[in-house]
Each structure stands twice: as C-alpha cells, then as structure tokens.
Design an enzyme around this catalytic site. Sequence first.
Site, PDB file in Angstrom:
ATOM      1  N   GLY A   1      41.849  45.372  43.447  1.00 58.14           N
ATOM      2  CA  GLY A   1      42.054  44.941  42.069  1.00 58.14           C
ATOM      3  C   GLY A   1      41.275  45.833  41.124  1.00 58.14           C
TER       4      GLY A   1
ATOM      5  N   GLY B   1      39.840  46.279  36.725  1.00 57.85           N
ATOM      6  CA  GLY B   1      39.718  45.802  35.361  1.00 57.85           C
ATOM      7  C   GLY B   1      39.446  46.980  34.448  1.00 57.85           C
TER       8      GLY B   1
ATOM      9  N   ALA C   1      35.869  48.477  36.017  1.00 62.87           N
ATOM     10  CA  ALA C   1      35.565  48.560  37.448  1.00 62.87           C
ATOM     11  C   ALA C   1      36.821  48.424  38.293  1.00 62.87           C
ATOM     12  CB  ALA C   1      34.569  47.463  37.831  1.00 62.87           C
ATOM     13  N   LYS C   2      36.726  48.935  39.523  1.00 63.53           N
ATOM     14  CA  LYS C   2      37.773  48.781  40.520  1.00 63.53           C
ATOM     15  C   LYS C   2      37.137  48.174  41.771  1.00 63.53           C
ATOM     16  CE  LYS C   2      40.660  52.648  38.969  1.00 63.53           C
ATOM     17  NZ  LYS C   2      41.323  53.909  39.355  1.00 63.53           N
TER      18      LYS C   2
ATOM     19  N   ASP D   1      33.375  31.215  33.395  1.00 67.66           N
ATOM     20  CA  ASP D   1      34.726  31.785  33.496  1.00 67.66           C
ATOM     21  C   ASP D   1      35.391  31.330  34.788  1.00 67.66           C
ATOM     22  OD1 ASP D   1      36.917  33.231  32.603  1.00 67.66           O
ATOM     23  OD2 ASP D   1      36.252  35.106  33.526  1.00 67.66           O
TER      24      ASP D   1
ATOM     25  N   LYS E   1      38.122  29.910  37.063  1.00 64.17           N
ATOM     26  CA  LYS E   1      39.581  29.842  37.062  1.00 64.17           C
ATOM     27  C   LYS E   1      40.050  30.257  38.447  1.00 64.17           C
ATOM     28  CE  LYS E   1      39.732  34.492  35.010  1.00 64.17           C
ATOM     29  NZ  LYS E   1      40.220  35.305  33.867  1.00 64.17           N
TER      30      LYS E   1
ATOM     31  N   ASN F   1      39.300  33.673  39.852  1.00 66.46           N
ATOM     32  CA  ASN F   1      37.919  33.987  40.215  1.00 66.46           C
ATOM     33  C   ASN F   1      37.422  33.158  41.393  1.00 66.46           C
ATOM     34  OD1 ASN F   1      37.662  35.948  38.264  1.00 66.46           O
ATOM     35  ND2 ASN F   1      36.774  34.580  36.740  1.00 66.46           N
TER      36      ASN F   1
ATOM     37  N   ASP G   1      32.911  36.759  40.545  1.00 63.31           N
ATOM     38  CA  ASP G   1      32.913  37.290  39.180  1.00 63.31           C
ATOM     39  C   ASP G   1      31.966  36.526  38.254  1.00 63.31           C
ATOM     40  OD1 ASP G   1      33.403  38.671  36.890  1.00 63.31           O
ATOM     41  OD2 ASP G   1      35.580  38.559  37.017  1.00 63.31           O
TER      42      ASP G   1
ATOM     43  N   THR H   1      38.097  32.463  29.569  1.00 65.84           N
ATOM     44  CA  THR H   1      39.538  32.697  29.527  1.00 65.84           C
ATOM     45  C   THR H   1      40.182  31.614  28.679  1.00 65.84           C
ATOM     46  OG1 THR H   1      39.473  33.711  31.720  1.00 65.84           O
ATOM     47  CG2 THR H   1      41.613  32.910  30.935  1.00 65.84           C
TER      48      THR H   1
END
Length: 425
Positions: free
Chosen positions: A19, A21, A24-25, A135, A137, A140, A153, A175
């Site tokens: 994944g 963002g 970062a990877k 955060d 969800k 995460n 995360d 979020t």
Amino acid sequence: MDHKGTIVMQKYELGRLLGQGSFAKVYHARCVETGQSVAIKVVDKAKVRKAGIMDHIEREISVMRRVRHPNVVHLYEVMATKSKIYFVMEYARGGELFRKVEANGRLPEDVGRKYFVQLIDAVEFCHGRGVCHRDLKPENILLDEDGGIKVSDFGLSGVAECRGADGLLHTTCGTPAYVAPEIIGRSGYDGAGVDVWSCGVVLFVLLAGYLPFHDTNVMEMYRKISRGEYRFPSWFSPKLKKLISRMLDPNPSSRISIAKIKGSSWFKAGKEGEPVKVTSDGDEARRLLKMNAFDIISLSDGLDLSKLFETESCLDKGCRIMSRKPVAVIVSRLERGARAAKMRVSKKDGGLIELESRDGVLAIEAEISVVTPVLHLVEVRRRYGEAAEYEKVLNEVIRPRLVDKAPSSLLRHQHSLSPSSGARL
C-alpha cells in the site's frame, strides 16, 4: 520505482508493494537472516519535511513503542538513512478488515462481535497508556493469519503530552465518516470519547455493510454526524442497537465509556466461554524479557529519536530513565522528590504516577515499566505547564533521584549509535 528485491540495511529484502500514501509506501519484506516475513513502511524524509509533519512521524514511533498489545501491530525496529526512515513492523497476512467487509457485504453478528471485542481491548490498553488513536476505521484494522485483529497506523494519534492547558485535545483530524461531532465542532475534546465514537461507527459498518453517516455533500454528512442522524438496518438486534446508540451519542459527556461497553450484555456475549485473561507483573516481565536490543535501547534515556529526522528535539517527548532499583524504591523516590518540589502525587489508571504543582500550573506523568526482573524503565512526560518549570523539576528533582550513579555498559554503548548516518538502531 519498483523496489522489489532491494536489500535494506543489509538485513531485509523488499517484496511486493502492500500500500502507499502521500509520504510513505508499505512493502512486504523478508529478513535475510531468518526468513521472517515483516512489513516495512518506507517514509520519504524530503516529502515529510516539506509537509512539516516530522513531529507526526516521531510521535508515531514513540506511540508504537508504548502500546505493546496482542491486537496492536508490533513495531520491531526503526532504521534510517539520509533520505528514508524504515519502520519494520509485524506483517498481518490477512490484510485490511475493510477488504473482508467489502468482499462479504456485511459480517455475521458473532464474527463482527469477535473483532469488536478485540478492538475494544486494544483501544482500552492504548488509553491506559495515555494514547488515543483518533483515526479508527476498518482500513486501519488488519487481520493476522489466525483471524485476530491488529490495530495499525498511529500517525494521527494523540498522547497526554498533546493536551492543552484545559486537559483536552484540539487538533482537527480523522476520517470524515468516522469523526466524532466534537471534533467537527472544533472545540476541545477528550481523546477517549472520540475513539469510542469511531469504534461505534466501525461496529455499525462491520454488521451493516455500509456507513451510518454518508452523504455526497461532506457538510451535509457533518450535519448528520453532529445531530446523530442515522438508521439501523432491520437485522440489528435490540441489544446491538442499544449499544451502538450509546456509542454514537453526539453528546460526549453522556456517551458510553469503554468500561461500560465491556459491561454491556451484547459485548459480554462474545466473552462467554473464553478464559479470563489476567496480565500479572510476572506476565509483563516475561513479555518484556523478549525485547530485542532495539526495544531496550529505544526505551533508554540516551536515545534521541530526533536524530532520525535531523530536527530539534521537543521537550514534550519527555525523557526515559533506566534504573536497577525496585519499583517500590522508585515510587518512594518520586514521592520524596514531589514533596521537595511542593507537588502532589497521585496514581492514575494504567500504572501512571502524576506529580502536580499545588497551584495547578504544572503536571508531570511518570510511568514505570519492567524491562527485566532487575531493570526498570521510568518514562517522565510533561502533561501541561511551562517548559522551563518542567525542565527545572526534571533536572533538579526527578532525574537526580532516579538516575543510577554508575551507568550500565548498555547505556554507555548506546550513546555510540548514529541513526542519522544510517546505523541500525
């Protein structure tokens, strides 16, 4: 760029991309020496520095060291070069919980409850360590190969040191569909209550297959969140509806607490037949005895994580002091130091000790952890108050009473590390 096959720090071979963002990877990787699968988050320093969020990365490292729990992703070690920071973490083979919900539409109630029970256990543990996630969800929340969850995360997490003078958090984050109404209102908020709200949204999503608050117009969605406007699907049981409605209470002062969630009949139904898990001091000691060199060094007073980021250190990170004295002696010395500084001492949840000035303008937290049966870690943090006053109490009252006169060889050795030049911690 495809980094597959790249060897990082002569230790980990990067595999497929899991994944990515903005900054970062995350890659699947393999330890060259042992063959162990890990996940490595590769952070681009230049992008993070340009965005001005170096403090977020540093806080994420600090938080992940603090929250060791079976249902939280484990951080093995952190490495750095001039351009990159590498988080070496536990690899959750099951991927995101979100994907499981997406594939199934919704989960059976007993399955969703199993995940929810683990989520609440993890969140409660984090709160006990002074950390709120902010955060939460399904994206995460990861799944391991045994079907257990792993909260991940912590980049937006809040800690006690982030609170304002009013004892509340003020950063607007999270979020949109999962954010609590008090954050939307841009007023101070309690981090624990915000996490409870998000857990309520997560539970709804797991068992309904869709969000309770949704609208193509974000402002309209925020209005629904602020008023608590949503509808339960027909298949929700009365007990489930009651629990979620108390978690999604727009009024944070009357919203249900973690303790009451765990006492609800719907929650306890998921605990029936399970052995009671009791964490004793012995269990904690055995868990910490498994710590590797990075674990011990990163908890010690001499490691300044700011060297990873080539930026100035921050007082609110607090300090870490290693001691070979028994816990009772450490507590006694803290109490004597508090009296000398004319401060009150009180014990808080999660094993925290708080020192507060009698005029209420300065509060300091101290947390004692067992590293080995003969070695303890004391983490000292400023909750609120002037930095100068905190430094004075720390350097003139607390540190002299806690620091062992003869530093161990371990502490002498760790001062020679140079993470900013690429050395592995």
